[in-house]
Design a protein around this motif. Structure first.
Motif, PDB file in Angstrom:
ATOM      1  N   SER A   1       0.821  -1.208   0.000  1.00  0.00           N
ATOM      2  CA  SER A   1       0.000   0.000   0.000  1.00  0.00           C
ATOM      3  C   SER A   1       0.857   1.262   0.000  1.00  0.00           C
ATOM      4  O   SER A   1       0.566   2.230  -0.707  1.00  0.00           O
ATOM      5  CB  SER A   1      -0.935   0.002   1.213  1.00  0.00           C
ATOM      6  N   LEU A   2       1.913   1.259   0.814  1.00  0.00           N
ATOM      7  CA  LEU A   2       2.786   2.429   0.876  1.00  0.00           C
ATOM      8  C   LEU A   2       3.526   2.648  -0.438  1.00  0.00           C
ATOM      9  O   LEU A   2       3.711   3.787  -0.879  1.00  0.00           O
ATOM     10  CB  LEU A   2       3.787   2.274   2.022  1.00  0.00           C
ATOM     11  N   GLU A   3       3.942   1.557  -1.086  1.00  0.00           N
ATOM     12  CA  GLU A   3       4.677   1.681  -2.340  1.00  0.00           C
ATOM     13  C   GLU A   3       3.789   2.066  -3.511  1.00  0.00           C
ATOM     14  O   GLU A   3       4.274   2.549  -4.529  1.00  0.00           O
ATOM     15  CB  GLU A   3       5.401   0.361  -2.645  1.00  0.00           C
ATOM     16  N   HIS A   4       2.462   1.829  -3.386  1.00  0.00           N
ATOM     17  CA  HIS A   4       1.539   2.095  -4.481  1.00  0.00           C
ATOM     18  C   HIS A   4       0.431   3.060  -4.066  1.00  0.00           C
ATOM     19  O   HIS A   4      -0.666   3.025  -4.595  1.00  0.00           O
ATOM     20  CB  HIS A   4       0.921   0.794  -4.985  1.00  0.00           C
ATOM     21  N   GLN A   5       0.739   3.935  -3.122  1.00  0.00           N
ATOM     22  CA  GLN A   5      -0.288   4.820  -2.589  1.00  0.00           C
ATOM     23  C   GLN A   5      -0.899   5.716  -3.664  1.00  0.00           C
ATOM     24  O   GLN A   5      -2.122   5.890  -3.721  1.00  0.00           O
ATOM     25  CB  GLN A   5       0.294   5.684  -1.461  1.00  0.00           C
ATOM     26  N   ASP A   6      -0.082   6.258  -4.543  1.00  0.00           N
ATOM     27  CA  ASP A   6      -0.608   7.132  -5.601  1.00  0.00           C
ATOM     28  C   ASP A   6      -1.542   6.365  -6.525  1.00  0.00           C
ATOM     29  O   ASP A   6      -2.599   6.875  -6.925  1.00  0.00           O
ATOM     30  CB  ASP A   6       0.548   7.745  -6.414  1.00  0.00           C
ATOM     31  N   ARG A   7      -1.175   5.149  -6.860  1.00  0.00           N
ATOM     32  CA  ARG A   7      -2.016   4.337  -7.746  1.00  0.00           C
ATOM     33  C   ARG A   7      -3.331   3.980  -7.068  1.00  0.00           C
ATOM     34  O   ARG A   7      -4.393   3.998  -7.690  1.00  0.00           O
ATOM     35  CB  ARG A   7      -1.259   3.068  -8.144  1.00  0.00           C
ATOM     36  N   LEU A   8      -3.269   3.670  -5.764  1.00  0.00           N
ATOM     37  CA  LEU A   8      -4.484   3.314  -5.027  1.00  0.00           C
ATOM     38  C   LEU A   8      -5.428   4.504  -4.919  1.00  0.00           C
ATOM     39  O   LEU A   8      -6.645   4.375  -5.059  1.00  0.00           O
ATOM     40  CB  LEU A   8      -4.115   2.792  -3.638  1.00  0.00           C
ATOM     41  N   GLU A   9      -4.872   5.679  -4.667  1.00  0.00           N
ATOM     42  CA  GLU A   9      -5.703   6.881  -4.584  1.00  0.00           C
ATOM     43  C   GLU A   9      -6.343   7.195  -5.926  1.00  0.00           C
ATOM     44  O   GLU A   9      -7.503   7.606  -6.007  1.00  0.00           O
ATOM     45  CB  GLU A   9      -4.851   8.065  -4.118  1.00  0.00           C
ATOM     46  N   ALA A  10      -5.616   6.961  -6.997  1.00  0.00           N
ATOM     47  CA  ALA A  10      -6.124   7.305  -8.332  1.00  0.00           C
ATOM     48  C   ALA A  10      -7.345   6.481  -8.701  1.00  0.00           C
ATOM     49  O   ALA A  10      -8.212   6.937  -9.447  1.00  0.00           O
ATOM     50  CB  ALA A  10      -5.028   7.106  -9.373  1.00  0.00           C
ATOM     51  N   ILE A  11      -7.441   5.264  -8.179  1.00  0.00           N
ATOM     52  CA  ILE A  11      -8.593   4.433  -8.527  1.00  0.00           C
ATOM     53  C   ILE A  11      -9.554   4.299  -7.345  1.00  0.00           C
ATOM     54  O   ILE A  11     -10.392   3.406  -7.300  1.00  0.00           O
ATOM     55  CB  ILE A  11      -8.140   3.043  -9.003  1.00  0.00           C
ATOM     56  N   ASN A  12      -9.426   5.219  -6.378  1.00  0.00           N
ATOM     57  CA  ASN A  12     -10.369   5.312  -5.258  1.00  0.00           C
ATOM     58  C   ASN A  12     -10.455   4.033  -4.439  1.00  0.00           C
ATOM     59  O   ASN A  12     -11.517   3.679  -3.923  1.00  0.00           O
ATOM     60  CB  ASN A  12     -11.771   5.668  -5.774  1.00  0.00           C
ATOM     61  N   ILE A  13      -9.327   3.347  -4.302  1.00  0.00           N
ATOM     62  CA  ILE A  13      -9.310   2.159  -3.463  1.00  0.00           C
ATOM     63  C   ILE A  13      -8.618   2.449  -2.139  1.00  0.00           C
ATOM     64  O   ILE A  13      -8.895   1.836  -1.133  1.00  0.00           O
ATOM     65  CB  ILE A  13      -8.622   0.991  -4.201  1.00  0.00           C
TER      66      ILE A  13
END
Length: 290
Positions: free
Chosen positions: A210-222
Motif C-alpha cells: 500500500s505504501l509503495e503504491h499509494q498514488d495508484r491506489l488513490e487514483a482508482i479510489n481504493i
C-alpha cells in the motif's frame, strides 16, 4: 537470443510430485499448481506454461485484476532434491517479464501415507512491481501431507521476508480420484482433486504494498483516506482467506493439461486494499521428460 538465454538459465523449477509411474505433476506455490503428492525417486525435467485470470498472494489480490501467463521449468533428482525457475508476464502490459522466481528444495516421504517438502524461493520483480507479491522477496516453505484414504490433509507453513516479514499457515482437505477407463488411448485418464483451504497469517505485506503504491491506489479510489495502513495491526495473526478449488486434468504418460476453478473468500481485510469474493480460472499445460 538473450531472451532464449534467460529461459535456458531457468531450468530450475518447482516440485514434480507424482501419483504413480505414469502420472507426474508440478507443484508451484502461486503460479502453476497441479495437484498430487506421492513421490517417485526418478530423475526428470518438466516444462510447463500456465494462464491465470488474476494474481493472488496468500488470499489477497491487488487493486487491479492482473491476468498472467507463466513459464515454469523443474528439475528433480533421484535423491528427492529439486530446483526450479519461473517467468511470469502480466497480460496487457508492455513489459516482457514482470516476475522471475528461483528456488530449490527437498521432497521426502517417511511412510506411504505421509509426505512433505521443504524449499526456499526467491522472487525478483521488474521496476513496476505491480502485483501484491512484490511486497516481499523470499519465502521458506514447509509442506506436509497425510493421506487418510478417504481424503488428504495438508498443512503448509511459510515464512516470508524482505521488505516485509510475514508468517502463514495454510490448511487444506482434498479428495483425489481419477477415471478407471481410458479416454482416447490405453494410457490417458482424467483426474479430479476438489480442495477446501483456509489461510491464517499476518499481512504486513499489505502495508508495504500500500505504501509503495499509494498514488495508484488513490487514483482508482481504493485507498482508504484517513485509515491507511498505519491504523491497523497487520502483524496480528488472523484468518485471511477461505477457498474452494476444483482442478480437472487430462493426463498422459508425458504431458498433462489442467483446468481449475477457485472461489476465494477473503476475511479480516485490513489496510488499504479492498478485497472481495472472487472467482479464479487457471489453465496449465506441462510436458515431462524422464
Amino acid at each position: 537470443m538473450r531472451y532464449l538465454h534467460i529461459l535456458l538459465l531457468l531450468i530450475l523449477s518447482t516440485m514434480a510430485l507424482t501419483s504413480d509411474a505414469r502420472h507426474t505433476m508440478l507443484y508451484k506455490s502461486r503460479h502453476m499448481v497441479l495437484d498430487t503428492d506421492t513421490i517417485i525417486r526418478k530423475q526428470s525435467l518438466s516444462v510447463g506454461v500456465s494462464y491465470g485470470s488474476d494474481a493472488m498472494f496468500f488470499g489477497r489480490t491487488g487493486p487491479i485484476t492482473y491476468p498472467f501467463t507463466s513459464i515454469d521449468v523443474v528439475y528433480n533428482t533421484k535423491m528427492g532434491f529439486f530446483v526450479y525457475g519461473s517467468v511470469l508476464r502480466l497480460i496487457g502490459y508492455r513489459t516482457f517479464v514482470d516476475e522471475v522466481d528461483l528456488g530449490g528444495g527437498y521432497l521426502y516421504r517417511p511412510s506411504k501415507k505421509f509426505s512433505g517438502s521443504i524449499s526456499y524461493n526467491r522472487f525478483i520483480f521488474n521496476k513496476e512491481k505491480r502485483i501484491i507479491e512484490s511486497a516481499t522477496s523470499n519465502d521458506i516453505n514447509w509442506k506436509n501431507s497425510y493421506n487418510w484414504k478417504h481424503s488428504k490433509s495438508t498443512v503448509i507453513l511459510d515464512y516470508l521476508f524482505g521488505k516485509s516479514s510475514d508468517f502463514f499457515m495454510t490448511f487444506s482437505q482434498s479428495k483425489y480420484f481419477e477415471t478407471k477407463g481410458n479416454i482416447f488411448t490405453d494410457e490417458d485418464y482424467l483426474s479430479f482433486n476438489p480442495t477446501l483451504s483456509a489461510i491464517m497469517g499476518t499481512q504486513n505485506f499489505v502495508k508495504t504494498y500500500s505504501l509503495e503504491h499509494q498514488d495508484r491506489l488513490e487514483a482508482i479510489n481504493i485507498y482508504k483516506f484517513g485509515s491507511g495502513p498505519y491504523s491497523v495491526n497487520n502483524g496480528r495473526l488472523n484468518v485471511l482467506n477461505y477457498s474452494f478449488k476444483l482442478p480437472i486434468a487430462y493426463n498422459t504418460p508425458h504431458y498433462t493439461f489442467e483446468a481449475s476453478y477457485k472461489y476465494s473468500i477473503p476475511v479480516n481485510v485490513e489496510g488499504a486494499l479492498q478485497n472481495k469474493r472472487e472467482s479464479f480460472l487457471n489453465l496449465t499445460f506441462f510436458y515431462l521428460f524422464y
